[in-house]
Design a protein around this motif. Structure first.
Motif, PDB file in Angstrom:
ATOM      1  N   SER A   1       0.859  -1.182   0.000  1.00 52.63           N
ATOM      2  CA  SER A   1       0.000   0.000   0.000  1.00 52.63           C
ATOM      3  C   SER A   1       0.897   1.234   0.000  1.00 52.63           C
ATOM      4  N   GLY A   2       0.377   2.325  -0.543  1.00 48.32           N
ATOM      5  CA  GLY A   2       1.143   3.574  -0.561  1.00 48.32           C
ATOM      6  C   GLY A   2       2.104   3.697  -1.726  1.00 48.32           C
ATOM      7  N   TYR A   3       2.156   2.693  -2.608  1.00 45.57           N
ATOM      8  CA  TYR A   3       3.085   2.745  -3.736  1.00 45.57           C
ATOM      9  C   TYR A   3       2.531   3.650  -4.821  1.00 45.57           C
ATOM     10  N   SER A   4       3.393   4.514  -5.362  1.00 45.25           N
ATOM     11  CA  SER A   4       3.012   5.262  -6.557  1.00 45.25           C
ATOM     12  C   SER A   4       4.257   5.419  -7.415  1.00 45.25           C
TER      13      SER A   4
END
Length: 149
Positions: free
Chosen positions: A42-45
């Motif tokens: 989660s939180g990956y961009s």
């Protein structure tokens, strides 16, 4: 037909993919994210333009051209436009202010008169620049050309 009987056309809607709701759903376990790695977290961009480590297109393509800082940009207005404008306004004097109020140019634009079209009325034209053919047509119709700085 009543409001409570309305429903979408057949085949126009799809069911939502319910991710992470157990193995029976077919989308449990890794929730369609594959195994491990940044994209599974989660939180990956990813960065804009990132191509998975491959050399990005903006670095593969060469730089070319340049911008001339001394370029003078003119708004071109043809002789045919002057003809129709003088007929519409009923005037024989056309200057920058006339073109501005008629909506042909903005407040900061410079004007160059171009020689496309025919001119049958005698006009006094003042502008920032003129093409040779425009000067010839205006003077052939008995008009006068004034270049302003």
């Amino acid at each position: 037909m009543k409001l409570h009987e309305l429903k979408p056309a057949k085949g126009s809607t799809k069911r939502a993919k319910r991710i992470g709701r157990g193995e029976g759903s077919g989308h449990g376990g890794t929730s369609t994210r594959g195994h491990k790695g940044a994209q599974a977290r989660s939180g990956y961009s990813r960065k804009i333009g990132f191509e998975g480590g491959q050399m990005p297109i903006q670095r593969r393509l060469p730089k070319f051209g340049f911008t001339n800082r001394n370029r003078v940009e003119y708004k071109g207005i043809n002789v045919s436009v002057l003809q129709s404008l003088s007929e519409k306004l009923g005037t024989s004097v056309i200057d920058i202010e006339t073109l501005r109020t008629a909506g042909f140019i903005s407040r900061t634009q410079l004007v160059k008169i171009l020689g496309n079209g025919e001119l049958s009325v005698k006009l006094e034209v003042s502008a920032n620049a003129f093409s040779k053919s425009a000067v010839a047509k205006i003077e052939a119709a008995g008009g006068k050309v004034t270049t302003i700085e």
